[in-house]
Design a protein around this motif. Structure first.
Motif, short mmCIF file in Angstrom:
data_model
loop_
_atom_site.label_atom_id
_atom_site.label_comp_id
_atom_site.label_asym_id
_atom_site.label_seq_id
_atom_site.Cartn_x
_atom_site.Cartn_y
_atom_site.Cartn_z
N THR A 107 0.83 -1.21 0.00
CA THR A 107 0.00 0.00 0.00
C THR A 107 0.87 1.26 0.00
O THR A 107 1.95 1.29 0.58
N THR A 108 0.37 2.32 -0.64
CA THR A 108 1.00 3.63 -0.61
C THR A 108 0.04 4.64 0.00
O THR A 108 -1.10 4.73 -0.43
N ILE A 109 0.51 5.37 1.01
CA ILE A 109 -0.28 6.40 1.66
C ILE A 109 0.46 7.73 1.48
O ILE A 109 1.57 7.90 1.97
N ARG A 110 -0.15 8.65 0.73
CA ARG A 110 0.52 9.89 0.37
C ARG A 110 0.52 10.90 1.52
O ARG A 110 -0.19 10.75 2.52
N SER A 111 1.30 11.95 1.35
CA SER A 111 1.51 12.97 2.39
C SER A 111 0.18 13.56 2.88
O SER A 111 -0.69 13.90 2.08
N GLY A 112 0.08 13.68 4.19
CA GLY A 112 -1.06 14.36 4.79
C GLY A 112 -2.32 13.54 4.92
O GLY A 112 -3.32 14.05 5.44
N THR A 125 -3.12 -0.97 -2.47
CA THR A 125 -4.04 0.15 -2.60
C THR A 125 -3.27 1.46 -2.41
O THR A 125 -2.28 1.51 -1.67
N ALA A 126 -3.72 2.53 -3.08
CA ALA A 126 -3.08 3.84 -2.97
C ALA A 126 -4.07 4.84 -2.39
O ALA A 126 -5.21 4.93 -2.86
N ILE A 127 -3.62 5.61 -1.39
CA ILE A 127 -4.43 6.65 -0.76
C ILE A 127 -3.79 7.99 -1.08
O ILE A 127 -2.61 8.21 -0.78
N GLY A 128 -4.54 8.93 -1.65
CA GLY A 128 -4.01 10.19 -2.13
C GLY A 128 -3.68 11.20 -1.04
O GLY A 128 -4.05 11.05 0.12
N HIS A 129 -3.00 12.26 -1.46
CA HIS A 129 -2.59 13.34 -0.57
C HIS A 129 -3.79 13.95 0.16
O HIS A 129 -4.81 14.26 -0.46
N ARG A 130 -3.66 14.11 1.46
CA ARG A 130 -4.65 14.79 2.32
C ARG A 130 -6.05 14.17 2.24
O ARG A 130 -7.06 14.86 2.48
#
Length: 267
Positions: A107-112, A125-130
């Motif tokens: 998984t990738t969890i973006r900044s904020g 799964t990828a979770i976007g910024h903020r």
């Protein structure tokens, strides 16, 4: 007589946390020295934090107790994981109690990004910024969640779900496998707009349901209790006030099912 607050645990002393069995860090991890670990919730309950091999965690990230991170996860700067809910919302007061928060491999969890306690995130799964994901939401494998979304409590997403940026997904929405939601989608689960009624009346919340392969175009609004059928297509800017059957194309305000011989709606 004032009640005594539980003694707080130092969130920066990794050595003490590891020695106490409250923090386990796998092999070959890259963790910025500014990362903080908070195994104790607001009620004093303590839950260990687990981090799998080959995981990267960026500066300023805060990881709460009960968070379990699998191998090869990438967490960028200033993310918050496993945050306990606290305060009033829709007939319930949250006391700051933590829960198990699970983040699967790859998984990738973006900044904020902020993930509240009890969230489960599937593989790759990828979770976007903020983006904000509230308590007890479950996302399946291979989902792509854009930046600046709000996903409210107890939502359930299947595998390969795509949510474009700046959308609001209301509580308890179900999006089955391969649902595609365009940018700026708004979902509604309360037809009577009851929030904090002084007479004690509780809201009757009925969220939308997106069946397998449903696609909803940018800027659409989906009202409470509406089901978007399997592989149905909703055109951009639509206001969907009633259930749309499987494989149908619908668009407009209010959205109406169109004959399949007409030109398709634009996403």
């Amino acid at each position: 007589m004032t009640s005594r607050q539980p003694a707080r645990i130092d969130t920066r002393d990794w050595t003490k946390l590891e020695a106490a069995g409250l923090l386990t860090i796998g092999a070959n991890c890259q963790i910025d020295p500014d990362v903080r670990f908070a195994p104790q919730d607001e009620t004093g309950q303590i839950r260990p934090i687990l981090i799998g091999d080959h995981t990267h965690i960026g500066a300023g990230t805060l990881i709460h107790g009960g968070t379990r991170i699998a191998a090869s996860v990438r967490i960028e700067d200033h993310a918050t994981l496993g945050k306990p809910e606290q305060g009033y919302a829709v007939g319930h007061t949250y006391t700051g109690t933590g829960a198990i928060t699970t983040i699967a491999a790859g998984t990738t969890i973006r900044s904020g990004a902020i993930l509240y306690a009890g969230t489960t995130i599937g593989t790759d799964t990828a979770i976007g910024h903020r983006t904000l994901i509230r308590s007890h939401t479950t996302l399946g494998a291979h989902c792509n969640i854009g930046h600046g979304l709000v996903i409210e409590r107890a939502c359930t997403f299947g595998n390969w779900v795509r949510c474009s940026p700046l959308s609001h997904i209301t509580s308890a929405v179900i999006a089955e496998d391969r649902v595609f939601l365009g940018a700026g989608i708004r979902t509604i689960n309360d037809k009577h707009l009851i929030w904090n009624d002084t007479t004690g009346q509780e809201p009757d919340l009925v969220p939308p349901h997106f069946k397998t392969g449903a696609k909803v175009g940018t800027g659409s609004t989906i009202l409470g209790g509406v089901t978007i059928g399997a592989h149905a297509l909703i055109g951009a800017g639509s206001v969907v006030t009633r259930t749309i059957p499987a494989h149908a194309t619908a668009y407009g305000n209010p959205a109406r099912v169109r004959p399949t011989t007409e030109t398709g709606a634009q996403l």
